[in-house]
Scaffold this active site. Sequence first.
Site, short mmCIF file in Angstrom:
data_model
loop_
_atom_site.label_atom_id
_atom_site.label_comp_id
_atom_site.label_asym_id
_atom_site.label_seq_id
_atom_site.Cartn_x
_atom_site.Cartn_y
_atom_site.Cartn_z
N LYS A 163 52.15 4.92 39.43
CA LYS A 163 51.74 6.13 38.73
C LYS A 163 52.96 7.00 38.44
CE LYS A 163 47.15 5.59 38.98
NZ LYS A 163 46.23 5.64 37.82
N LYS A 262 37.85 -1.51 31.39
CA LYS A 262 37.14 -1.09 32.59
C LYS A 262 35.66 -1.07 32.27
CE LYS A 262 40.79 1.73 34.69
NZ LYS A 262 41.27 3.11 34.95
#
Length: 369
Positions: A163, A262
Amino acid sequence: MKIASIELFVIQMPLKSPFLTHLGAVNNREGIIVKVTNSEGLSGFGEGVAFSTPWYTEETVATSLHMLTDILIPLLQKHPIDHPEEASHLFSSIRRNNMAKAALETALWDLYAKVNTKSLSKILGGTRPVIASGVVVATDSAANALRQIEQYVTEGYQRIKVKINPNQDYSFLAEIRSHYPELPIMADANSAYSLKDIDRLKALDEFNLIMIEQPLAHDDIIEHALLQKEIRTPICLDESIVTFDDARKAIEFGSCKVINIKVGRIGGLYEAIRIHDYCFEKGIPVWCGGMIEFGISRAHNIALASLPGFSIPGDISASGRFWEEDIISPEVTVENGYIHVPLNSGIGYELNEKRLQKVLLTKRSFTFS
């Protein structure tokens, strides 16, 4: 597929360690487990992957519970279906709320596979006996990241995602690359940048990243196309892809070179297959993203990632990555960087009822005539 009952289980479990992004920290994970039982006593399971607060999408556990209880399940009661694809069409009259839709739709797919005594992978068109496993590093310092990466590399994970944000990007990645010059790494920005940061993002090209995921606004396609022309690193779109048409437009505009699929974000497996098939036809690699799931959603992701277009290791890690004990049996395990795709019917995992009861917050039941 004649449905006899549907049960909703709202559960909560603590993560083994906090999951940190610039948007906040996740320490405890709430979720909804959906159980659909047919007239023959077979049950299919799905999972609602919305978070407790709307930091990823506008949905939350509470809004998903409302949609399932007051809208989607009553709709299914009024309109019986024979195939899970029909549920996707039925739910299309409801705007957004994709995670609630996916929670119910995936349970129907599991049930459908079990009725037909086939693995969900085969029902969806999967071809891989094993899938490559990737893992996410979400922490607040390079030192902590390196400790996590060392562990995950030892465990054999095929790809590391880190991240990043404007306060933790170039020097952060440089430190990681100095220790792991050849490791397959991608960066996930979770919309932390704007076009004003083009030079900053160009600088990341030197790290030979597999991709940079969702650098710009969560609902943008146009500006990502402008950015992709300026940087060598492939852009991957995540939050921007909510429908099949979003994926089609992003590819046509040149907004990305990779797409993250997703199931919860796009409303279910039917839409996931449509996006996969289109990307496969257009030569756009796809991979399966993660939502800090419990085992039910993880099992659906394994089946989906067995389709031929999923050429990049997804965020499908072992159950032990997040949980001291998962809610499925057996738990998902990673062997030499790979997860075996179950061959038995449905998702291939059983619900751990004892564990479910320990982490249960509330339950709701619905009967069908």
